[in-house]
Design a protein around this motif. Structure first.
Motif, PDB file in Angstrom:
ATOM      1  N   TRP A  28      19.220  32.975  62.143  1.00 61.99           N
ATOM      2  CA  TRP A  28      18.666  32.537  60.863  1.00 61.99           C
ATOM      3  C   TRP A  28      17.170  32.830  60.842  1.00 61.99           C
ATOM      4  N   ALA A  29      16.698  33.267  59.676  1.00 60.43           N
ATOM      5  CA  ALA A  29      15.265  33.506  59.511  1.00 60.43           C
ATOM      6  C   ALA A  29      14.711  32.469  58.549  1.00 60.43           C
ATOM      7  N   MET A  30      13.753  31.693  59.015  1.00 61.61           N
ATOM      8  CA  MET A  30      13.158  30.707  58.107  1.00 61.61           C
ATOM      9  C   MET A  30      11.644  30.866  58.072  1.00 61.61           C
ATOM     10  N   MET A  31      11.066  30.529  56.926  1.00 60.80           N
ATOM     11  CA  MET A  31       9.622  30.715  56.745  1.00 60.80           C
ATOM     12  C   MET A  31       8.926  29.372  56.683  1.00 60.80           C
ATOM     13  N   GLU A  32       7.893  29.215  57.537  1.00 63.84           N
ATOM     14  CA  GLU A  32       6.997  28.077  57.328  1.00 63.84           C
ATOM     15  C   GLU A  32       5.958  28.563  56.329  1.00 63.84           C
ATOM     16  N   VAL A  33       5.817  27.833  55.236  1.00 62.81           N
ATOM     17  CA  VAL A  33       4.985  28.328  54.142  1.00 62.81           C
ATOM     18  C   VAL A  33       3.505  28.215  54.481  1.00 62.81           C
ATOM     19  N   CYS A  34       3.144  27.140  55.160  1.00 55.73           N
ATOM     20  CA  CYS A  34       1.728  26.780  55.253  1.00 55.73           C
ATOM     21  C   CYS A  34       1.079  27.327  56.525  1.00 55.73           C
ATOM     22  N   GLY A  35      -0.140  27.809  56.379  1.00 56.75           N
ATOM     23  CA  GLY A  35      -0.882  28.329  57.518  1.00 56.75           C
ATOM     24  C   GLY A  35      -1.157  27.268  58.571  1.00 56.75           C
ATOM     25  N   GLY A  36      -1.301  26.018  58.142  1.00 56.18           N
ATOM     26  CA  GLY A  36      -1.491  24.932  59.104  1.00 56.18           C
ATOM     27  C   GLY A  36      -0.280  24.794  60.008  1.00 56.18           C
ATOM     28  N   GLN A  37       0.898  25.030  59.429  1.00 56.24           N
ATOM     29  CA  GLN A  37       2.115  24.984  60.237  1.00 56.24           C
ATOM     30  C   GLN A  37       2.175  26.174  61.190  1.00 56.24           C
ATOM     31  N   THR A  38       1.782  27.360  60.700  1.00 60.63           N
ATOM     32  CA  THR A  38       1.751  28.536  61.573  1.00 60.63           C
ATOM     33  C   THR A  38       0.853  28.271  62.775  1.00 60.63           C
ATOM     34  N   HIS A  39      -0.328  27.728  62.489  1.00 61.84           N
ATOM     35  CA  HIS A  39      -1.286  27.432  63.552  1.00 61.84           C
ATOM     36  C   HIS A  39      -0.679  26.480  64.575  1.00 61.84           C
ATOM     37  N   SER A  40      -0.016  25.438  64.076  1.00 61.83           N
ATOM     38  CA  SER A  40       0.592  24.450  64.964  1.00 61.83           C
ATOM     39  C   SER A  40       1.714  25.068  65.801  1.00 61.83           C
ATOM     40  N   ILE A  41       2.509  25.924  65.164  1.00 61.29           N
ATOM     41  CA  ILE A  41       3.631  26.565  65.865  1.00 61.29           C
ATOM     42  C   ILE A  41       3.129  27.415  67.021  1.00 61.29           C
TER      43      ILE A  41
END
Lengths: 375, 352
Positions: A28-41
């Protein structure tokens, strides 16, 4: 420390990962929308813990990254004018325009100041009536209420030397644009908690049903992200496409009504260019007619802005989740946080900078010595 | 080491050409600062003592080993919770000497004063310098005063240089870290940087965080008593623990492996960092040290550190490894890994 350590608990994180592994049966491919979430990931290495079936696609939710080049160039031109105090959030200062960035304008004598709230800019305007004070009002729905309030106050208190360069963007139209794109690969969304704390999540319900796509509202801590991935996988595996709220400690369906009222008072929806993506209809806010006197773009007639993007930069594809940052040929070579070719390499919320700063330019096992590293 | 610069035919080296003018980040202690040192100062001033890139130079003079160091202090505001520019000016240079294992002896003081500074403020600061020097057991034996036009300084800049004596048998240098060594920190990190942040114009927030400014030479002496073979000492000032460890990893050609959960950070500092989108590992300290030492001395060292008031909260935060030379890696709280890179310029508060 409440709300800091609790949502970073290693044991609970491992349990959530085990739960995700237990339910996932296919990719499955899912998108985290927010850059803050990308940073945390990337900072926490959340993606390293996930089963290989789950791919996280990093979304366009870094406000610094999607601010159009034309707006940045306009900001640089205004900031360089004598008699102007240009106020901005810190991470906008290193965003490259066509020729330079705000740090360079500052080093050439421009009065560029980092502020932590738009209210500080209004205070500076009050204290410097002989100067024109301009605030760089960018961001998603999250930062918009405070910016709206400041323009509202400037009008109410009669502070004529204050203005705002507005380039606000909206999440739902961007999701619509992504989902309707023929190249779309996103099968589920982790929606941005802070945006939803302002706007609520009712706006996402028609999108979830139209595209039959799971959308889970969540926060930014490791456990928030993992819990949302778990819920998204459960939906995907059972063929559902609904909006769920995994961030109930901050988000309600209706959002923050007084904030929305302030937004409605000061802003109106407009078409907006997104850097790296292009024009998305009805995806931005601009000052409404009653407040247009505070529009810095109108107050400072900057002529002849000719924008020039780096031909090497593929940040548009990164922002649309078509490639990972380290799949760009310039990543870590021509393009580093020190010499960024595109905005995604600047902000700590930008996917490219997150990959670079946390060492995702190469497999950790064979990280080269600093001398030979692509720095 | 690079060749000395031929100034008649000098061409700006490539890494410096990226930013044709000096930006604030060149003073931030990150990669931009490093560029200036590596590509401009080092080749221009080339010599063996400078090449070690330690906090100070270790010099052999007439049978004695002298430590010699200099630092300029440009902090704004001049007074902040837990101290002032005066404390920093004494303790900072004392600490640079201490990081070579030296006993600090004498300091110089160069004062660059902005027209308009009140005599009372200057008096308070000079008294504070005198008190800090007494507390550190050093004498300020020479000095200089300059006054610059109003608007050309932030009230007061201070430069101090210092000399000290390095005891026999002590060889501490950034190049000495070896795989297997332990990485220790003497206490809570990030206090000084966040104390300054809390009173910086436009950001004032209420906090009980105070600067940790303190002279570390006595702590170092106590550590050397139990472990004279300490390999590296560093006070993680600008750029914080991250920058100091990156410099050591690079100088020694080794990797450093940390664990996020072991990093000692006060709850108030962690919360303030969280609010501003900063990482305490990059935030400045003025009264902490990093020690890298052979593993068999780790426990004795920690005991000695904890027995000293300035090392009460000393802990082990990681180890030196053979893998990924030049790179600092940390295990995250949830079990992932991240590279702790050198920051570029100054840490910027995030937008949201």
């Amino acid at each position: 420390m409440k709300y800091l350590t609790e949502f970073r608990d290693g044991d609970l994180a491992r349990r959530l990962v085990a739960q995700i592994r237990a339910v996932v049966t296919r990719p499955w491919a899912m998108m985290e929308v927010c850059g803050g979430q990308t940073h945390s990931i990337i900072r926490n290495g959340i993606d390293q813990l996930l089963p290989p079936e789950i791919e996280l696609i990093h979304g366009p939710g870094c406000p610094v990254c999607v601010t159009p080049l034309e707006t940045i160039d306009r900001a640089l031109a205004i900031a360089a004018q004598p008699g102007v105090i240009f106020c901005s959030f810190g991470d906008m200062l290193r965003v490259p325009g066509s020729e330079k960035d705000l740090f360079a304008v500052k080093s050439e004598g421009g009065d560029v100041r980092i502020v932590y709230s738009p209210l500080d800019a209004l205070k500076i305007a009050r204290e410097n009536p002989e100067k024109q004070v301009v605030f760089f009002g960018i961001g998603f729905e999250t930062t918009a209420p405070a910016n709206a309030q400041v323009v509202f106050l400037a009008k109410k208190q009669g502070i004529p030397n204050f203005s705002m360069l507005v380039s606000h963007v909206l999440v739902p139209p961007a999701i619509e644009a992504l989902m309707s794109s023929p190249t779309n690969r996103v099968q589920a969304f982790l929606a941005a908690g802070h945006v939803c704390s302002v706007m609520g999540y009712w706006q996402y319900e028609p999108l979830a049903s139209k595209y039959h796509v799971p959308m889970v509202v969540t926060g930014f801590e490791p456990l928030d992200v993992l819990a949302a991935i778990h819920r998204a996988v459960l939906q995907l595996e059972s063929g559902r496409g609904e909006v769920e709220n995994a961030y109930s400690r901050a988000v309600q369906r209706e959002g923050n009504i007084p904030a929305q009222a302030m937004l409605g008072e000061v802003f109106e929806v407009c078409d907006r260019q997104w850097r790296g993506i292009g024009m998305i209809p009805q995806s931005g806010w601009q000052l409404s007619a009653a407040y247009r006197a505070f529009d810095a773009a109108a107050r400072f007639q900057v002529e002849g802005v000719v924008t020039k993007e780096s031909p090497l930069c593929r940040s548009g594809e990164v922002l649309q989740g078509l490639i990972k940052p380290n799949q760009c040929a310039a990543f870590g070579k021509e393009c580093t946080p020190r010499k960024p070719l595109g905005a995604t390499m600047v902000s700590s919320e930008g996917a490219c900078a997150a990959y670079y700063n946390y060492g995702r330019f190469i497999a950790l096992d064979d990280i080269p010595t600093t001398e030979s590293a692509p720095v | 080491m690079s060749e000395p610069i031929d100034f008649d035919h000098w061409v700006c080296p490539l890494p410096l050409r990226d930013t044709p003018q000096i930006v604030l980040g060149h003073g931030g202690g990150g990669k931009l600062s490093q560029d200036l040192v590596e590509h401009l100062f080092l080749p221009a001033f080339a010599n063996d003592a400078l090449a070690s890139l330690a906090d100070g130079a270790a010099l052999n003079i007439g049978g004695a080993r002298l430590a010699f160091s200099t630092d300029s202090y440009v902090v704004r505001p001049l007074f902040f919770p837990g101290g002032s520019i005066a404390d920093l000016a004494v303790n900072g240079t004392v600490n640079d000497l201490a990081m070579l294992g030296a006993k600090p002896l004498f300091l110089s003081a160069g004062m660059i004063i902005e027209e308009g500074l009140s005599i009372q403020a200057l008096g308070t600061l000079v008294e504070a310098m005198a008190a800090a020097a007494r507390a550190a057991g050093v004498q300020i034996v020479t000095g200089d005063t300059k006054v610059v036009d109003k608007g050309h300084g932030d009230g007061l800049y201070i430069n101090t240089s210092g000399i000290g004596l390095i005891p026999d048998g002590i060889h501490i240098a950034p190049q000495n870290a070896r795989p297997g060594d332990v990485v220790l920190v003497s206490g809570m990190i990030g206090d000084h940087g966040m104390a300054i942040m809390s009173v910086r114009e436009g950001l004032e927030f209420e906090t009980i965080i105070e600067s940790d400014s303190a002279p570390l030479h006595e702590l170092v002496a106590a550590m050397l008593d139990v472990a004279p073979n300490i390999h590296v000492l560093r006070d993680p000032t600008r750029g914080g623990v991250a920058s100091a460890l990156n410099e050591i990893a690079k100088a020694s050609g080794v990797g450093v492996a940390l664990e996020d959960r072991l990093l000692p950070v006060r709850a108030e500092v962690a919360a303030a960092c969280e609010l501003l989108g900063m990482d305490p590992i990059y935030v400045a300290n003025e009264g902490k040290l990093l020690a890298i030492a052979p593993p068999e001395r780790a426990d004795a060292l920690l005991d000695a550190m904890r027995a000293h008031p300035l090392g009460r909260d000393a802990v082990r935060i990681g180890q030196v490894v053979e893998a990924h030379p030049g790179v600092v890696v940390s295990r995250t709280g949830i079990g992932g890994t991240r590279v702790v890179s050198m920051q570029i310029g100054e840490q910027l508060p995030r937008i949201c």
